[in-house]
Design an enzyme around this catalytic site. Sequence first.
Site, PDB file in Angstrom:
ATOM      1  N   CYS A  36      21.953  51.704 -75.616  1.00 45.63           N
ATOM      2  CA  CYS A  36      20.604  51.869 -75.063  1.00 45.63           C
ATOM      3  C   CYS A  36      19.535  51.461 -76.061  1.00 45.63           C
ATOM      4  O   CYS A  36      18.345  51.595 -75.795  1.00 45.63           O
ATOM      5  CB  CYS A  36      20.374  53.307 -74.595  1.00 45.63           C
ATOM      6  N   CYS A 105      22.030  61.863 -75.312  1.00 42.57           N
ATOM      7  CA  CYS A 105      20.847  61.465 -76.088  1.00 42.57           C
ATOM      8  C   CYS A 105      20.641  62.385 -77.285  1.00 42.57           C
ATOM      9  O   CYS A 105      19.903  62.048 -78.208  1.00 42.57           O
ATOM     10  CB  CYS A 105      19.594  61.501 -75.216  1.00 42.57           C
TER      11      CYS A 105
END
Length: 144
Positions: A36, A105
Site C-alpha cells: 500500500c 495498518c
Amino acid sequence: MAMGYSEKVMDHFQNPRNVGKMDDADGVGEVGNAKCGDIMKIYLKINDGIIEDVKFNTFGCASAIATRSMATELIKGKPVDEALALTNQAVVEALDGLPAVKIHCSVLAEEAIKAAIKDYYDKNGIAYDADLFKESGCEHCCHN
Ligand code: FES
C-alpha cells in the site's frame, strides 16, 4: 462514523501526536509495506535506558496514523524493554479497537519501534538477543 472508527482513532488521526523528525536521534527505524506504499520512520531519543522523546513520519492511511500516534504516546517516558514488548494488539486496544480490515495498518508501528531500538543497540554496542528482532512479516494485504 466512517468504517466504525472509535473516537480515539479519529482523535489520533486528526491530531496525531509526536509527528516530525529528530536530528539527534539515538535510534532510527524505518519500515514499509510495499503493497500500500505505507512507510513509517520513527526516531527515538534515549537516555539512561528511558525513551525520552519520540517522533514519527508516515505515509500510511488514517488507521496507520492513529496507531502510530498512539504507539509513540505509549512508549514515551518508558524503559526501552517496555517499548520492545509493545504489541500492535496493545496499541489497537488503547485506541478502543480498529475495524478488522484495518488491523494490518497497525503492524508497522510495532515493527518500526523494534527497528529503532535495534538501531540504538547496534550504535551503542549493546548486546541483545537477535530473536527479539525477527521479522514478523505482514501476510496481510493492504487495501482489503
Ligand atoms: Fe496500508 Fe492502512 S497502512 S492500508
